[in-house]
Design a protein around this motif. Sequence first.
Motif, PDB file in Angstrom:
ATOM      1  N   THR A 104       0.886  -1.352   0.041  1.00  0.00           N
ATOM      2  CA  THR A 104      -0.203  -0.103  -0.340  1.00  0.00           C
ATOM      3  C   THR A 104       1.085   1.283  -0.068  1.00  0.00           C
ATOM      4  O   THR A 104       2.089   1.141  -0.146  1.00  0.00           O
ATOM      5  CB  THR A 104      -1.015  -0.183   1.231  1.00  0.00           C
ATOM      6  OG1 THR A 104      -0.064   0.274   2.300  1.00  0.00           O
ATOM      7  CG2 THR A 104      -1.904  -1.341   0.910  1.00  0.00           C
ATOM      8  N   MET A 105      -0.407   2.493  -0.078  1.00  0.00           N
ATOM      9  CA  MET A 105       0.545   3.966   0.316  1.00  0.00           C
ATOM     10  C   MET A 105       0.011   4.431   0.653  1.00  0.00           C
ATOM     11  O   MET A 105      -0.970   4.688   0.063  1.00  0.00           O
ATOM     12  CB  MET A 105       1.778   4.332  -1.603  1.00  0.00           C
ATOM     13  CG  MET A 105       0.232   3.653  -2.625  1.00  0.00           C
ATOM     14  SD  MET A 105       0.573   4.849  -4.256  1.00  0.00           S
ATOM     15  CE  MET A 105       1.233   6.186  -3.707  1.00  0.00           C
ATOM     16  N   ARG A 106       0.839   5.995   1.235  1.00  0.00           N
ATOM     17  CA  ARG A 106      -0.263   6.666   1.946  1.00  0.00           C
ATOM     18  C   ARG A 106      -0.705   7.781   1.026  1.00  0.00           C
ATOM     19  O   ARG A 106       0.338   7.811  -0.454  1.00  0.00           O
ATOM     20  CB  ARG A 106       0.358   6.865   2.902  1.00  0.00           C
ATOM     21  CG  ARG A 106      -0.283   7.709   4.306  1.00  0.00           C
ATOM     22  CD  ARG A 106       0.421   8.060   5.424  1.00  0.00           C
ATOM     23  NE  ARG A 106      -0.776   8.944   6.280  1.00  0.00           N
ATOM     24  CZ  ARG A 106      -0.766   9.516   7.480  1.00  0.00           C
ATOM     25  NH1 ARG A 106       0.602   8.404   7.603  1.00  0.00           N
ATOM     26  NH2 ARG A 106      -1.289  10.265   8.542  1.00  0.00           N
ATOM     27  N   ASP A 107      -2.148   8.214   1.201  1.00  0.00           N
ATOM     28  CA  ASP A 107      -2.492   9.203   0.392  1.00  0.00           C
ATOM     29  C   ASP A 107      -3.084  10.101   1.058  1.00  0.00           C
ATOM     30  O   ASP A 107      -4.137  10.798   0.752  1.00  0.00           O
ATOM     31  CB  ASP A 107      -3.013   9.000  -1.394  1.00  0.00           C
ATOM     32  CG  ASP A 107      -3.393  10.056  -2.140  1.00  0.00           C
ATOM     33  OD1 ASP A 107      -3.063  11.481  -1.277  1.00  0.00           O
ATOM     34  OD2 ASP A 107      -4.526   9.853  -2.873  1.00  0.00           O
ATOM     35  N   GLY A 108      -2.213  11.024   1.915  1.00  0.00           N
ATOM     36  CA  GLY A 108      -2.864  11.607   2.554  1.00  0.00           C
ATOM     37  C   GLY A 108      -3.089  11.113   3.939  1.00  0.00           C
ATOM     38  O   GLY A 108      -2.924  10.855   4.541  1.00  0.00           O
ATOM     39  N   ASP A 109      -4.520  10.799   4.466  1.00  0.00           N
ATOM     40  CA  ASP A 109      -5.974   9.992   5.377  1.00  0.00           C
ATOM     41  C   ASP A 109      -5.855   8.486   4.694  1.00  0.00           C
ATOM     42  O   ASP A 109      -6.210   8.068   5.550  1.00  0.00           O
ATOM     43  CB  ASP A 109      -6.935  10.783   5.999  1.00  0.00           C
ATOM     44  CG  ASP A 109      -6.681  12.237   6.434  1.00  0.00           C
ATOM     45  OD1 ASP A 109      -5.157  12.426   8.056  1.00  0.00           O
ATOM     46  OD2 ASP A 109      -7.066  12.748   6.960  1.00  0.00           O
ATOM     47  N   TYR A 110      -5.949   8.575   3.396  1.00  0.00           N
ATOM     48  CA  TYR A 110      -6.156   7.418   2.653  1.00  0.00           C
ATOM     49  C   TYR A 110      -4.798   6.389   2.239  1.00  0.00           C
ATOM     50  O   TYR A 110      -3.499   7.178   2.592  1.00  0.00           O
ATOM     51  CB  TYR A 110      -6.737   7.529   1.842  1.00  0.00           C
ATOM     52  CG  TYR A 110      -8.110   8.079   1.968  1.00  0.00           C
ATOM     53  CD1 TYR A 110      -9.296   7.493   2.299  1.00  0.00           C
ATOM     54  CD2 TYR A 110      -8.078   9.752   1.941  1.00  0.00           C
ATOM     55  CE1 TYR A 110     -10.087   8.108   2.195  1.00  0.00           C
ATOM     56  CE2 TYR A 110      -9.514  10.646   1.977  1.00  0.00           C
ATOM     57  CZ  TYR A 110     -10.726   9.647   2.145  1.00  0.00           C
ATOM     58  OH  TYR A 110     -11.278  10.510   2.554  1.00  0.00           O
ATOM     59  N   ARG A 111      -5.687   4.913   2.411  1.00  0.00           N
ATOM     60  CA  ARG A 111      -4.326   3.894   1.604  1.00  0.00           C
ATOM     61  C   ARG A 111      -4.463   3.795   0.739  1.00  0.00           C
ATOM     62  O   ARG A 111      -6.027   3.341   0.297  1.00  0.00           O
ATOM     63  CB  ARG A 111      -4.400   2.550   2.847  1.00  0.00           C
ATOM     64  CG  ARG A 111      -3.216   2.568   4.286  1.00  0.00           C
ATOM     65  CD  ARG A 111      -2.496   3.971   3.992  1.00  0.00           C
ATOM     66  NE  ARG A 111      -1.506   4.161   4.725  1.00  0.00           N
ATOM     67  CZ  ARG A 111      -1.551   4.510   6.159  1.00  0.00           C
ATOM     68  NH1 ARG A 111      -2.457   4.900   6.633  1.00  0.00           N
ATOM     69  NH2 ARG A 111      -0.144   4.186   6.615  1.00  0.00           N
TER      70      ARG A 111
END
Length: 303
Positions: A291-298
């Motif tokens: 996975t990768m983090r995008d702000g508050d999301y994965r």
Amino acid sequence: AVRGDRYILRRPSPGETLGGGVIVDHQPRGRHKRFDEEVLMSLESLLKGTPSEILFEAAMALNAAPIREIVNRSRLEASSAESALMELLGTDSLLTLEEGTPYITSDLLVIARPHWIGLQEKALHTIRSYHKSYPLRRGIPREELKSRLKRSPRVFNALLSLLVTRRSLLELGNFLAMPGHEVAFNQQEQTRIEMLMNRFEQNPFSPPSVKECQAEVGEDVLTALIELGQFILVAVDVIFRKQDYDLAVTKIHEMLLRNEKLTLAEVRDLLNTSRKYAQALLEHLDAIGITMRDGDYRKLKKK
């Protein structure tokens, strides 16, 4: 000065000639004991020996080294060096440590048989001793063996490749072990492991901490279980059973395929766990590239 050069030794004041002779070893490894029989025999071979004896002594002086360096040290003419090299390789007095065609200007790594025997015995003895000291570990870490042998990466890698090919040792990921070595738990340890497994089964996604596990079964036993793949360490103090870890990853992956992104709170609710475990698991999946983090999301990391 090189081998074969003549020299005169003089004292400048008061002026006096002390002696003279012929250079035999122009690149000595250090000081020798004056009457060491092994040293004297080696120097005698360099002075009066056949080309193969001279080349062999050069190989002994350099230990594991490229062929061209051994030939340069021997100071032999090309034709003599070529025939000497073939003779030593043919009698296994000189052994190749790498794949390739040996010739006198080659960079192919070779080693004299006495050095090879010593290096091989030291490596295997080190691994056996490690098994004896740490019977619950799969084997000695590769880097630890390299540090103990004190060899260059090239020589070390060539050594391991040969020993693994000849099945003198086993390569288990980043660990090295003797053939036949197995991690075996005694009855008391096995009982404690079963008790720990029961605790994980009761709360698969909110399991005991690493410290609690160590208190339950002991640090060495837990390390063995991790190395055997029965437990997955996802953070300093967060650990899962392998089957629970696999199920959690599958659930997260499937949810991401449906929704494309998710929050830490959604993972917490999906696994019916606390923020602590959800966060540790997501950060672990980020680190291993799932996975990768995008702000508050994965999101799923694109391959």
